[in-house]
Design a protein around this motif. Structure first.
Motif, PDB file in Angstrom:
ATOM      1  N   PRO A  64     -39.893  58.934  31.935  1.00 59.54           N
ATOM      2  CA  PRO A  64     -39.860  60.399  31.925  1.00 59.54           C
ATOM      3  C   PRO A  64     -39.346  60.935  30.590  1.00 59.54           C
ATOM      4  CG  PRO A  64     -38.112  59.517  33.308  1.00 59.54           C
ATOM      5  CD  PRO A  64     -38.971  58.359  32.894  1.00 59.54           C
ATOM      6  N   VAL A  65     -39.877  62.048  30.206  1.00 60.89           N
ATOM      7  CA  VAL A  65     -39.486  62.677  28.950  1.00 60.89           C
ATOM      8  C   VAL A  65     -38.258  63.545  29.203  1.00 60.89           C
ATOM      9  CG1 VAL A  65     -40.203  64.247  27.124  1.00 60.89           C
ATOM     10  CG2 VAL A  65     -41.855  62.677  28.162  1.00 60.89           C
ATOM     11  N   VAL A  66     -37.214  63.303  28.436  1.00 65.71           N
ATOM     12  CA  VAL A  66     -35.984  64.077  28.561  1.00 65.71           C
ATOM     13  C   VAL A  66     -36.003  65.165  27.499  1.00 65.71           C
ATOM     14  CG1 VAL A  66     -33.470  64.015  28.468  1.00 65.71           C
ATOM     15  CG2 VAL A  66     -34.753  62.083  29.425  1.00 65.71           C
ATOM     16  N   VAL A  67     -35.892  66.391  27.945  1.00 67.67           N
ATOM     17  CA  VAL A  67     -35.894  67.517  27.028  1.00 67.67           C
ATOM     18  C   VAL A  67     -34.478  68.075  26.966  1.00 67.67           C
ATOM     19  CG1 VAL A  67     -36.815  69.818  26.569  1.00 67.67           C
ATOM     20  CG2 VAL A  67     -38.264  68.056  27.617  1.00 67.67           C
ATOM     21  N   GLU A  68     -33.911  68.059  25.784  1.00 68.64           N
ATOM     22  CA  GLU A  68     -32.566  68.611  25.614  1.00 68.64           C
ATOM     23  C   GLU A  68     -32.704  70.049  25.143  1.00 68.64           C
ATOM     24  OE1 GLU A  68     -30.064  66.268  23.144  1.00 68.64           O
ATOM     25  OE2 GLU A  68     -30.697  64.394  24.069  1.00 68.64           O
TER      26      GLU A  68
END
Length: 75
Positions: A64-68
């Motif tokens: 999964p792509v983690v978006v900060e």
């Protein structure tokens, strides 16, 4: 063509080529049997290659792509 039809064509072709002893002036039974065996073999190879390609599993899902989120505090 299904796998049953391909195997059936192979069997009928082998029977016509190897086991039948008919003599006709119009049709050469041996050639008809060889053609049926060739078509059945080609159809079986094509069916197996398509079935093999269909059974391969797609790659698993990516990580999964983690978006900060950037929060800038004003103040």
């Amino acid at each position: 063509m299904g796998i049953v039809l391909c195997i059936g064509m192979l069997a009928v072709g082998a029977i016509l080529t190897l086991a039948v002893d008919w003599n006709t002036d119009a049709v050469n039974i041996d050639v008809v049997g060889l053609v049926l065996m060739a078509v059945g073999l080609i159809g079986l190879c094509v069916y197996v290659s398509i079935f093999k390609r269909r059974r391969t599993q797609p790659p698993g899902p990516a990580a999964p792509v983690v978006v900060e989120e950037d929060h800038h505090h004003l103040g």
